[in-house]
Design an enzyme around this catalytic site. Structure first.
Site, PDB file in Angstrom:
ATOM      1  CG  ASN A  11      -1.716   1.216   1.435  1.00 44.62           C
ATOM      2  OD1 ASN A  11      -1.784   2.060   0.536  1.00 44.62           O
ATOM      3  ND2 ASN A  11      -2.349   1.342   2.597  1.00 44.62           N
ATOM      4  CD1 TRP A  12       3.694   1.237  -2.790  1.00 48.04           C
ATOM      5  CD2 TRP A  12       4.158   2.772  -4.366  1.00 48.04           C
ATOM      6  NE1 TRP A  12       4.757   0.777  -3.523  1.00 48.04           N
ATOM      7  CE2 TRP A  12       5.065   1.702  -4.501  1.00 48.04           C
ATOM      8  CE3 TRP A  12       4.246   3.850  -5.251  1.00 48.04           C
ATOM      9  CZ2 TRP A  12       6.060   1.686  -5.489  1.00 48.04           C
ATOM     10  CZ3 TRP A  12       5.238   3.826  -6.235  1.00 48.04           C
ATOM     11  CH2 TRP A  12       6.126   2.749  -6.338  1.00 48.04           C
ATOM     12  CE  LYS A  13      -0.022   3.072   4.855  1.00 47.64           C
ATOM     13  NZ  LYS A  13       0.170   3.123   6.294  1.00 47.64           N
ATOM     14  CG  HIS A  99      -5.513   1.814   5.524  1.00 46.93           C
ATOM     15  ND1 HIS A  99      -5.055   2.696   6.484  1.00 46.93           N
ATOM     16  CD2 HIS A  99      -4.511   0.943   5.295  1.00 46.93           C
ATOM     17  CE1 HIS A  99      -3.809   2.360   6.798  1.00 46.93           C
ATOM     18  NE2 HIS A  99      -3.460   1.300   6.092  1.00 46.93           N
ATOM     19  CD  GLU A 101      -2.604   5.273   7.019  1.00 44.83           C
ATOM     20  OE1 GLU A 101      -2.665   5.375   5.784  1.00 44.83           O
ATOM     21  OE2 GLU A 101      -1.647   4.733   7.613  1.00 44.83           O
ATOM     22  CD  GLU A 169      -2.919  -2.549   7.379  1.00 43.86           C
ATOM     23  OE1 GLU A 169      -1.851  -2.784   6.816  1.00 43.86           O
ATOM     24  OE2 GLU A 169      -3.561  -1.506   7.215  1.00 43.86           O
ATOM     25  N   GLY A 175       3.385   1.966  10.849  1.00 37.36           N
ATOM     26  CA  GLY A 175       4.410   3.003  10.759  1.00 37.36           C
ATOM     27  C   GLY A 175       5.185   3.232  12.047  1.00 37.36           C
ATOM     28  CB  SER A 215       5.879  -2.310  11.822  1.00 37.61           C
ATOM     29  OG  SER A 215       5.540  -0.976  12.174  1.00 37.61           O
ATOM     30  N   GLY A 237       5.208   1.304   4.402  1.00 37.86           N
ATOM     31  CA  GLY A 237       6.491   1.942   4.116  1.00 37.86           C
ATOM     32  C   GLY A 237       7.480   1.077   3.341  1.00 37.86           C
TER      33      GLY A 237
HETATM   34  P1  13P Z   1       3.551   0.173   7.564  1.00 38.64           P
HETATM   35  O1  13P Z   1       4.016  -1.097   6.888  1.00 38.64           O
HETATM   36  O2  13P Z   1       4.268   1.388   7.070  1.00 38.64           O
HETATM   37  O3  13P Z   1       3.537   0.034   9.047  1.00 38.64           O
HETATM   38  O4  13P Z   1       2.026   0.403   7.100  1.00 38.64           O
HETATM   39  C1  13P Z   1       1.125  -0.636   7.185  1.00 38.64           C
HETATM   40  C2  13P Z   1      -0.125  -0.236   6.483  1.00 38.64           C
HETATM   41  O5  13P Z   1      -0.858   0.631   6.926  1.00 38.64           O
HETATM   42  C3  13P Z   1      -0.436  -0.910   5.202  1.00 38.64           C
HETATM   43  O6  13P Z   1      -1.742  -0.655   4.794  1.00 38.64           O
END
Ligand code: 13P
Length: 254
Positions: A11-13, A99, A101, A169, A175, A215, A237
């Protein structure tokens, strides 16, 4: 009960420009060199601006392309929104929905998430349905209650192994460099599996992929991916770098 094919999805966000296509090419090249066939699927979910370019670029490679969000409706007066059908047309084969976020920043409810997952299905795409507890909810001992309630409300009626993937998640693991212990992850994934088999029956519920996210890095991938009912990873990430993504996929390339 057939064991699901693992999936490592990135997931590149809100990261990536057209020039990032080189990273995609490096990933595809690396995958071609590690004979993954039949062991693991790999997906990158770039921002919507890059979907069509990434889909064209990855044609004929082992990388599939996914989107990060969609609107529930098929078309209409919704300025700035994208229908699942548009994302399919751009070359996506899956859409991440719910997600944490978006649940937090856009106030998406599990009802909204179920409608978006149903939209993905309507467009012939898979929905990657995300669930996870906050730090406060974990500390209050509410993890299993929160995750199972989110999931039962976020999964639409038509959810099946072929069109639905679950991503657990923990919000506090995203993160942060922190992950739950293997026993904690196993407990949540077992509860998710039980919910799925309760809804779909042993065979189908046992075949839905349950990803772990939060992570995930090359250094912890083998340990995380070996946990019971962990059928792959949703990577943030670390998915931005082909070398890290390849290091995670290597957990499945024996
Ligand atoms: P990280 O791998 O950066 O912790 O993010 C996880 C995530 O939110 C994937 O959707």
């Amino acid at each position: 009960m057939s064991k699901p094919m693992p999936l490592v999805a990135g997931n590149w966000k809100m990261h990536g420009l057209r020039s990032s296509v080189g990273e995609l090419a490096r990933l595809a090249e690396g995958l071609a060199g590690i004979s993954l066939q039949g062991r693991c699927e790999v997906m990158i979910c770039p921002p919507a601006t890059l979907l069509a370019q990434f889909a064209d670029q990855s044609a004929g490679t082992l990388v599939r392309i996914g989107a990060q969000n969609c609107h529930a409706e098929i078309s209409g007066a919704h300025t700035g929104e994208l229908a699942a059908e548009m994302l399919a047309d751009a070359g996506a084969s899956a859409i991440i929905v719910g997600h944490s976020e978006r649940r937090r920043e856009q106030g998406e409810t599990s009802g909204d998430v179920a409608a978006k997952a149903a939209a993905a299905h309507r467009a012939g795409l898979s929905a990657i349905v995300c669930v996870g507890e906050t730090q406060g909810e974990r500390e209050a001992g509410r993890t299993l209650a929160v995750v199972t309630e989110q999931l039962s409300r976020s999964l639409p009626d038509g959810a099946r192994p072929a069109n639905s993937i679950i991503a657990y998640e923990p919000v506090w693991a995203i993160g942060s460099g922190l992950t739950p212990g293997p026993g904690d992850i196993a407990e949540v994934h077992r509860a998710i599996r039980t919910l799925l088999t309760g809804r779909m029956g042993e065979e189908e519920g046992g075949s839905v992929r349950i990803l772990y996210g939060g992570s995930v890095k090359p250094a912890n991938a083998s340990q995380l991916m070996a946990i019971a009912n962990v059928d792959g990873a949703l990577v943030g990430g670390a998915s931005l770098k082909a070398s890290d993504m390849l290091g995670i996929v290597a957990a499945y390339a024996r």
